[in-house]
Design a protein around this motif. Structure first.
Motif, PDB file in Angstrom:
ATOM      1  N   ALA A 171     -14.706  15.056  17.497  1.00 20.61           N
ATOM      2  CA  ALA A 171     -14.041  13.989  16.738  1.00 20.61           C
ATOM      3  C   ALA A 171     -13.296  13.146  17.769  1.00 20.61           C
ATOM      4  O   ALA A 171     -12.273  13.560  18.305  1.00 20.61           O
ATOM      5  CB  ALA A 171     -13.090  14.578  15.712  1.00 20.61           C
ATOM      6  N   GLU A 172     -13.861  11.980  18.076  1.00 19.91           N
ATOM      7  CA  GLU A 172     -13.342  11.138  19.161  1.00 19.91           C
ATOM      8  C   GLU A 172     -12.207  10.205  18.722  1.00 19.91           C
ATOM      9  O   GLU A 172     -11.334   9.879  19.517  1.00 19.91           O
ATOM     10  CB  GLU A 172     -14.476  10.276  19.740  1.00 19.91           C
ATOM     11  CG  GLU A 172     -15.613  11.077  20.345  1.00 19.91           C
ATOM     12  CD  GLU A 172     -15.234  11.762  21.639  1.00 19.91           C
ATOM     13  OE1 GLU A 172     -14.350  11.257  22.353  1.00 19.91           O
ATOM     14  OE2 GLU A 172     -15.821  12.818  21.936  1.00 19.91           O
ATOM     15  N   LYS A 173     -12.273   9.759  17.460  1.00 19.33           N
ATOM     16  CA  LYS A 173     -11.303   8.761  17.006  1.00 19.33           C
ATOM     17  C   LYS A 173     -11.057   8.945  15.511  1.00 19.33           C
ATOM     18  O   LYS A 173     -11.972   9.293  14.779  1.00 19.33           O
ATOM     19  CB  LYS A 173     -11.873   7.365  17.286  1.00 19.33           C
ATOM     20  CG  LYS A 173     -10.988   6.220  16.876  1.00 19.33           C
ATOM     21  CD  LYS A 173     -11.567   4.880  17.335  1.00 19.33           C
ATOM     22  CE  LYS A 173     -12.557   4.341  16.346  1.00 19.33           C
ATOM     23  NZ  LYS A 173     -12.928   2.943  16.570  1.00 19.33           N
ATOM     24  N   ILE A 174      -9.822   8.702  15.095  1.00 19.05           N
ATOM     25  CA  ILE A 174      -9.473   8.757  13.672  1.00 19.05           C
ATOM     26  C   ILE A 174      -8.744   7.458  13.317  1.00 19.05           C
ATOM     27  O   ILE A 174      -7.822   7.039  14.025  1.00 19.05           O
ATOM     28  CB  ILE A 174      -8.560   9.959  13.348  1.00 19.05           C
ATOM     29  CG1 ILE A 174      -9.294  11.274  13.611  1.00 19.05           C
ATOM     30  CG2 ILE A 174      -8.089   9.911  11.902  1.00 19.05           C
ATOM     31  CD1 ILE A 174      -8.468  12.522  13.374  1.00 19.05           C
ATOM     32  N   THR A 175      -9.175   6.833  12.237  1.00 18.34           N
ATOM     33  CA  THR A 175      -8.427   5.681  11.713  1.00 18.34           C
ATOM     34  C   THR A 175      -7.888   6.052  10.334  1.00 18.34           C
ATOM     35  O   THR A 175      -8.577   6.690   9.539  1.00 18.34           O
ATOM     36  CB  THR A 175      -9.293   4.407  11.604  1.00 18.34           C
ATOM     37  OG1 THR A 175     -10.411   4.667  10.776  1.00 18.34           O
ATOM     38  CG2 THR A 175      -9.764   3.949  12.964  1.00 18.34           C
ATOM     39  N   VAL A 176      -6.638   5.672  10.077  1.00 19.13           N
ATOM     40  CA  VAL A 176      -5.982   5.955   8.803  1.00 19.13           C
ATOM     41  C   VAL A 176      -5.606   4.627   8.171  1.00 19.13           C
ATOM     42  O   VAL A 176      -4.843   3.845   8.750  1.00 19.13           O
ATOM     43  CB  VAL A 176      -4.731   6.839   9.008  1.00 19.13           C
ATOM     44  CG1 VAL A 176      -4.069   7.138   7.672  1.00 19.13           C
ATOM     45  CG2 VAL A 176      -5.085   8.126   9.736  1.00 19.13           C
ATOM     46  N   ASP A 177      -6.176   4.356   6.993  1.00 15.29           N
ATOM     47  CA  ASP A 177      -5.979   3.078   6.296  1.00 15.29           C
ATOM     48  C   ASP A 177      -6.251   1.900   7.227  1.00 15.29           C
ATOM     49  O   ASP A 177      -5.495   0.923   7.270  1.00 15.29           O
ATOM     50  CB  ASP A 177      -4.569   2.997   5.692  1.00 15.29           C
ATOM     51  CG  ASP A 177      -4.355   4.042   4.598  1.00 15.29           C
ATOM     52  OD1 ASP A 177      -5.340   4.403   3.912  1.00 15.29           O
ATOM     53  OD2 ASP A 177      -3.209   4.504   4.432  1.00 15.29           O
ATOM     54  N   GLY A 178      -7.292   2.007   8.025  1.00 20.64           N
ATOM     55  CA  GLY A 178      -7.723   0.919   8.908  1.00 20.64           C
ATOM     56  C   GLY A 178      -7.017   0.851  10.254  1.00 20.64           C
ATOM     57  O   GLY A 178      -7.360   0.033  11.097  1.00 20.64           O
ATOM     58  N   VAL A 179      -6.021   1.714  10.487  1.00 26.95           N
ATOM     59  CA  VAL A 179      -5.275   1.701  11.745  1.00 26.95           C
ATOM     60  C   VAL A 179      -5.650   2.929  12.563  1.00 26.95           C
ATOM     61  O   VAL A 179      -5.604   4.057  12.062  1.00 26.95           O
ATOM     62  CB  VAL A 179      -3.742   1.688  11.481  1.00 26.95           C
ATOM     63  CG1 VAL A 179      -2.966   1.711  12.795  1.00 26.95           C
ATOM     64  CG2 VAL A 179      -3.351   0.495  10.630  1.00 26.95           C
ATOM     65  N   GLU A 180      -6.001   2.704  13.842  1.00 26.00           N
ATOM     66  CA  GLU A 180      -6.395   3.821  14.704  1.00 26.00           C
ATOM     67  C   GLU A 180      -5.199   4.725  14.991  1.00 26.00           C
ATOM     68  O   GLU A 180      -4.107   4.244  15.312  1.00 26.00           O
ATOM     69  CB  GLU A 180      -6.982   3.308  16.021  1.00 26.00           C
ATOM     70  CG  GLU A 180      -7.570   4.410  16.868  1.00 26.00           C
ATOM     71  CD  GLU A 180      -8.308   3.905  18.102  1.00 26.00           C
ATOM     72  OE1 GLU A 180      -8.404   4.681  19.065  1.00 26.00           O
ATOM     73  OE2 GLU A 180      -8.762   2.743  18.106  1.00 26.00           O
ATOM     74  N   LEU A 181      -5.424   6.012  14.852  1.00 27.01           N
ATOM     75  CA  LEU A 181      -4.381   7.008  15.092  1.00 27.01           C
ATOM     76  C   LEU A 181      -4.149   7.123  16.592  1.00 27.01           C
ATOM     77  O   LEU A 181      -5.067   7.390  17.357  1.00 27.01           O
ATOM     78  CB  LEU A 181      -4.836   8.361  14.523  1.00 27.01           C
ATOM     79  CG  LEU A 181      -3.804   9.464  14.387  1.00 27.01           C
ATOM     80  CD1 LEU A 181      -2.725   9.079  13.389  1.00 27.01           C
ATOM     81  CD2 LEU A 181      -4.490  10.749  13.940  1.00 27.01           C
ATOM     82  N   ALA A 182      -2.899   6.879  17.009  1.00 17.65           N
ATOM     83  CA  ALA A 182      -2.571   6.973  18.436  1.00 17.65           C
ATOM     84  C   ALA A 182      -1.140   7.491  18.558  1.00 17.65           C
ATOM     85  O   ALA A 182      -0.270   7.050  17.817  1.00 17.65           O
ATOM     86  CB  ALA A 182      -2.709   5.623  19.108  1.00 17.65           C
ATOM     87  N   PRO A 183      -0.897   8.413  19.450  1.00 19.14           N
ATOM     88  CA  PRO A 183      -1.867   9.063  20.326  1.00 19.14           C
ATOM     89  C   PRO A 183      -2.714  10.069  19.543  1.00 19.14           C
ATOM     90  O   PRO A 183      -2.258  10.641  18.555  1.00 19.14           O
ATOM     91  CB  PRO A 183      -0.995   9.774  21.361  1.00 19.14           C
ATOM     92  CG  PRO A 183       0.285  10.077  20.630  1.00 19.14           C
ATOM     93  CD  PRO A 183       0.468   8.938  19.647  1.00 19.14           C
ATOM     94  N   PHE A 184      -3.937  10.282  20.009  1.00 22.66           N
ATOM     95  CA  PHE A 184      -4.832  11.255  19.396  1.00 22.66           C
ATOM     96  C   PHE A 184      -5.663  11.914  20.478  1.00 22.66           C
ATOM     97  O   PHE A 184      -6.264  11.240  21.313  1.00 22.66           O
ATOM     98  CB  PHE A 184      -5.763  10.584  18.373  1.00 22.66           C
ATOM     99  CG  PHE A 184      -6.844  11.508  17.857  1.00 22.66           C
ATOM    100  CD1 PHE A 184      -6.527  12.560  17.010  1.00 22.66           C
ATOM    101  CD2 PHE A 184      -8.155  11.331  18.241  1.00 22.66           C
ATOM    102  CE1 PHE A 184      -7.513  13.425  16.550  1.00 22.66           C
ATOM    103  CE2 PHE A 184      -9.145  12.185  17.784  1.00 22.66           C
ATOM    104  CZ  PHE A 184      -8.830  13.227  16.929  1.00 22.66           C
ATOM    105  N   GLU A 185      -5.673  13.250  20.451  1.00 24.42           N
ATOM    106  CA  GLU A 185      -6.479  14.010  21.401  1.00 24.42           C
ATOM    107  C   GLU A 185      -7.737  14.489  20.674  1.00 24.42           C
ATOM    108  O   GLU A 185      -7.649  15.018  19.565  1.00 24.42           O
ATOM    109  CB  GLU A 185      -5.678  15.201  21.931  1.00 24.42           C
ATOM    110  CG  GLU A 185      -6.268  15.778  23.182  1.00 24.42           C
ATOM    111  CD  GLU A 185      -5.249  16.602  23.972  1.00 24.42           C
ATOM    112  OE1 GLU A 185      -5.628  17.069  25.050  1.00 24.42           O
ATOM    113  OE2 GLU A 185      -4.111  16.769  23.504  1.00 24.42           O
ATOM    114  N   ALA A 186      -8.895  14.261  21.279  1.00 23.84           N
ATOM    115  CA  ALA A 186     -10.175  14.587  20.649  1.00 23.84           C
ATOM    116  C   ALA A 186     -10.225  16.045  20.203  1.00 23.84           C
ATOM    117  O   ALA A 186      -9.669  16.926  20.845  1.00 23.84           O
ATOM    118  CB  ALA A 186     -11.327  14.291  21.603  1.00 23.84           C
ATOM    119  N   ILE A 187     -10.920  16.272  19.085  1.00 24.87           N
ATOM    120  CA  ILE A 187     -11.119  17.619  18.552  1.00 24.87           C
ATOM    121  C   ILE A 187     -12.568  17.991  18.850  1.00 24.87           C
ATOM    122  O   ILE A 187     -13.492  17.279  18.463  1.00 24.87           O
ATOM    123  CB  ILE A 187     -10.878  17.659  17.032  1.00 24.87           C
ATOM    124  CG1 ILE A 187      -9.474  17.166  16.692  1.00 24.87           C
ATOM    125  CG2 ILE A 187     -11.111  19.071  16.489  1.00 24.87           C
ATOM    126  CD1 ILE A 187      -9.261  16.855  15.222  1.00 24.87           C
TER     127      ILE A 187
END
Length: 197
Positions: A171-187
């Motif tokens: 899982a490289e990237k997560i967006t929540v309600d159109g906004v990229e989750l940051a910081p985020f470490e890949a799963i």
């Protein structure tokens, strides 16, 4: 008289041992001529239901569990995709994470692949084309639309020698309600050993 009886018994025992040793030598000699011929894999061999060891890592956190999935006609189907780490990344609070996971229930995910036989190594190589995973996560009376971008950087392998399937996803990237989750470490989801049942 006793000596003659003992001698006869020893002679019979020696004869029996000679026959036994000769038989063992012949049976071992016949084994030397046998050569292992692996059964060539076919694309359809990948199809089936699997029980897999799943290792999930995110940063220094690592968990292991057993998970089931099925493979059929270029599609791996998870009836219950592992989403705990994804929900934890979005919700943050451990108690609310568990509440959200209970409310969400099981999430099905289908992973497309293209199979190709590698005759030299007697394996089926699987090239993956992961789709995005969408999850509605309930938090504090609201629902967060969460979109997870999954990738598979390496080919999966169905091994002809032990009929196991091995692959990994991330899982490289997560967006929540159109906004990229940051910081985020890949799963990272590793399936180092999956066997048909």
């Amino acid at each position: 008289m006793k000596i003659i009886k003992v001698m006869k018994k020893l002679t019979v025992l020696k004869a029996f041992m000679v026959v036994l040793v000769a038989f063992a030598a012949l049976s071992l000699t016949s084994c030397n001529n046998d050569s292992y011929e692996p059964v060539p894999v076919k694309l359809s061999d990948v199809n089936g239901n699997y029980r897999a060891k799943l290792i999930t890592t995110q940063g220094n956190s690592r968990t292991e569990k057993v998970i089931d999935f099925s493979a059929k006609d270029t599609l791996i189907t998870f009836k219950e995709f592992p989403i705990k780490e994804i929900v934890k990344a979005v919700v943050k609070d451990p108690v609310k994470t568990e509440t959200a996971l209970t409310a969400i229930g099981k999430i099905e995910y289908k992973l497309n692949y293209t199979p190709k036989i590698n005759v030299e190594n007697n394996v089926v190589e699987l090239s993956f084309v992961p789709k995005k995973l969408t999850i509605q996560i309930p938090v504090d009376g609201a629902t967060k639309q969460t979109v997870v971008t999954l990738s598979a950087k390496q080919k999966g392998l169905f091994i002809g020698q032990d009929w196991s399937l091995r692959y990994s996803l991330s899982a490289e990237k997560i967006t929540v309600d159109g906004v990229e989750l940051a910081p985020f470490e890949a799963i990272k989801y590793d399936f180092p050993y999956s066997l048909k049942y």
